[in-house]
Design an enzyme around this catalytic site. Structure first.
Site, PDB file in Angstrom:
ATOM      1  N   ALA A   1     -10.052   4.795   4.025  1.00  0.00           N
ATOM      2  CA  ALA A   1     -10.010   5.918   4.969  1.00  0.00           C
ATOM      3  C   ALA A   1     -11.307   6.699   5.032  1.00  0.00           C
ATOM      4  O   ALA A   1     -11.979   6.914   4.027  1.00  0.00           O
ATOM      5  CB  ALA A   1      -8.877   6.894   4.662  1.00  0.00           C
ATOM      6  N   GLY A   2     -11.649   7.076   6.253  1.00  0.00           N
ATOM      7  CA  GLY A   2     -12.769   7.977   6.492  1.00  0.00           C
ATOM      8  C   GLY A   2     -14.058   7.301   6.925  1.00  0.00           C
ATOM      9  O   GLY A   2     -14.934   7.956   7.463  1.00  0.00           O
TER      10      GLY A   2
ATOM     11  N   LYS B   1       0.868  -1.177   0.000  1.00  0.00           N
ATOM     12  CA  LYS B   1       0.000   0.000   0.000  1.00  0.00           C
ATOM     13  C   LYS B   1       0.908   1.232   0.000  1.00  0.00           C
ATOM     14  O   LYS B   1       1.578   1.517   0.994  1.00  0.00           O
ATOM     15  CB  LYS B   1      -0.895   0.006   1.242  1.00  0.00           C
ATOM     16  CG  LYS B   1      -1.695   1.300   1.383  1.00  0.00           C
ATOM     17  CD  LYS B   1      -2.582   1.284   2.613  1.00  0.00           C
ATOM     18  CE  LYS B   1      -3.110   2.682   2.903  1.00  0.00           C
ATOM     19  NZ  LYS B   1      -3.983   2.721   4.083  1.00  0.00           N
TER      20      LYS B   1
ATOM     21  N   ASN C   1     -10.012   0.767   9.385  1.00  0.00           N
ATOM     22  CA  ASN C   1      -9.144   0.511  10.534  1.00  0.00           C
ATOM     23  C   ASN C   1      -9.727   1.161  11.778  1.00  0.00           C
ATOM     24  O   ASN C   1     -10.243   0.488  12.667  1.00  0.00           O
ATOM     25  CB  ASN C   1      -7.728   1.014  10.253  1.00  0.00           C
ATOM     26  CG  ASN C   1      -6.742   0.636  11.359  1.00  0.00           C
ATOM     27  OD1 ASN C   1      -7.101   0.298  12.475  1.00  0.00           O
ATOM     28  ND2 ASN C   1      -5.467   0.678  11.059  1.00  0.00           N
TER      29      ASN C   1
ATOM     30  N   GLY D   1      -9.016   8.464   9.640  1.00  0.00           N
ATOM     31  CA  GLY D   1      -9.419   8.485  11.048  1.00  0.00           C
ATOM     32  C   GLY D   1     -10.513   9.477  11.397  1.00  0.00           C
ATOM     33  O   GLY D   1     -10.868   9.603  12.563  1.00  0.00           O
TER      34      GLY D   1
END
Lengths: 64, 265
Positions: free
Chosen positions: B189-190, B102, B211, B163
Site C-alpha cells: 500500500a501507498g 492476506k 494495485n 491508494g
C-alpha cells in the site's frame, strides 16, 4: 419458502442449498454461508434450507 | 546470486517474483489480466463480495485461473474485526483452496489504517490453523515481531495509506522492521512509482504489493512491467551492497596537478 438471500428477502422453491445456488445461474464458483456457517461445496447438495435461513452467496472480485 | 535461487519464501512456498499485484480498480478484466502477465507476479490478491448475477465483473476469476503459475491470495477486506476476517478466510478457501490469506482489517473507511489488535488476533488463530498468513499492518516493528512469533508467513507493513500514492512515507520504520524481522517483509500500500518499489527493495524489504499504482496508470500493463523491472533492480542493488553515505565529498578521480603551470593556450 422464504429466506434472506444476501440480505434481501427471497422466495424460493429450492430445498437444498445447491438448488438455491443453481437458481442464481452462476457463471463462476460461489461459496455459501448459511446462518454464519460456511457450507463446504461437498455438503451443498445435502444441506437443507429452512424457512428464514440467512444465506450469503459469495464470490471473488477485484481487490488489493 | 542467480535470480532463480533468490526466492521469496513464504512458509513452504517459494516464488521467484518479488512483485505481488492486486486486482482491484482495473477498467476491465482484460486489462487486469494483461497487467498480471506483464508484472510477472506469481501472487495476486482478490477480494470477496456477495454474488450478483447482474454484475459482469464476476468473470474476474476466469482469466486468473487460466494463468499458469499464478497463486490467488484472497484478502479479508470488508472485515471489521478478527472474527469476520477468519470467516472471510474460510469462505475464500472454499472458493480457491488457497492457504495464503492476506489478513486485512481496516474498520475506518476514511483512512483505511489496519486495526493492529484485531489483525493480531485473527493472524494468531489462522496461523495456528495452518494458514500462510500475510497480515497487512501499520509500520510497527513491535507488532511485526509479535506477528512473526505467532507464525505469520510474512508481514506486510504499509508504505503509506491505501491508494494514496504517497510512497514510502514510513521508510524509517520499515528499516527497523526489516532489521528485526526473520520473515519476509512486503511493503503493501501507498506506492505510486516504480522508483519507490526499487527503494523498498534496496532498503531490504523482500517484496512489494501494488494495485492502484498499476490499475490507475495511463497504461496499466506497461506500468506493471516497469514495476517488475524496478523490483528486480532494487533487489539486485540490495544484494550488491550499497556504498555507505558519507559526510563529505570523496573524489572519484585523481586530483593531480597536471593542469597547473601549463600556461595559457
Amino acid at each position: 419458502m422464504r429466506v434472506l438471500l444476501n440480505g434481501e428477502p427471497y422466495e424460493t422453491a429450492a430445498r437444498f442449498i445447491s438448488e438455491l445456488i443453481a437458481e442464481q445461474v452462476p457463471t463462476v464458483r460461489v461459496a455459501a454461508v448459511v446462518n454464519d456457517r460456511v457450507v463446504p461445496a461437498a455438503e451443498q447438495a445435502v444441506t437443507l434450507l429452512a424457512e428464514g435461513d440467512r444465506v450469503e452467496l459469495l464470490t471473488f472480485a477485484g481487490g488489493g | 546470486m542467480n535470480q532463480e535461487d533468490d526466492a521469496l519464501v513464504l512458509g513452504d512456498h517459494a516464488y521467484t517474483s518479488r512483485l505481488l499485484l492486486g486486482t482491484g480498480k482495473f477498467a476491465s478484466a482484460d486489462v487486469m489480466a494483461r497487467a498480471v502477465v506483464a508484472s510477472g507476479a506469481q501472487i495476486v490478491t482478490v477480494a470477496l463480495r456477495r454474488f450478483d448475477r447482474d454484475r459482469p465483473d464476476d468473470a474476474l476469476l476466469t482469466p486468473l485461473l487460466a494463468m499458469e503459475g499464478v497463486t490467488l491470495m484472497p484478502n479479508t477486506s470488508g472485515a471489521r474485526n478478527a472474527e469476520e476476517a477468519i470467516q472471510a478466510a474460510r469462505i475464500a478457501r472454499e472458493l480457491c483452496g488457497s492457504r495464503l490469506v492476506k489478513v486485512e482489517i481496516h474498520p475506518n473507511p476514511r483512512h483505511l489504517m489496519p486495526d493492529p489488535i484485531e489483525t493480531y488476533q485473527a493472524a494468531r488463530i489462522l496461523a495456528a490453523d495452518g494458514w500462510l498468513v500475510m497480515p497487512y499492518i501499520p509500520p510497527d516493528p513491535v507488532l511485526a515481531k509479535r506477528l512473526e512469533e505467532v507464525g505469520c508467513a510474512s508481514v506486510m507493513p504499509l508504505g503509506a495509506a491505501i491508494g494514496s500514492g504517497q510512497g514510502l512515507a514510513s521508510a524509517e520504520l520499515l528499516k527497523i522492521i526489516v532489521r528485526e524481522a526473520c520473515i519476509p517483509v512486503i511493503v503493501d500500500a501507498g506506492l505510486r512509482a516504480p522508483s519507490q518499489a526499487a527503494a523498498a527493495l534496496e532498503m531490504g524489504c523482500d517484496a512489494v504489493l501494488v494495485n492502484t499504482a498499476v490499475a490507475d496508470a495511463g497504461d496499466p500493463p506497461a506500468m506493471a512491467a516497469a514495476f517488475a523491472q524496478a523490483v528486480k533492480a532494487g533487489r539486485s542493488a540490495r544484494q550488491a551492497g550499497l556504498m555507505p553515505v558519507g559526510q563529505e565529498a570523496q573524489a572519484s578521480s585523481p586530483l593531480t596537478t597536471f593542469l597547473q603551470g601549463g600556461g595559457r593556450v
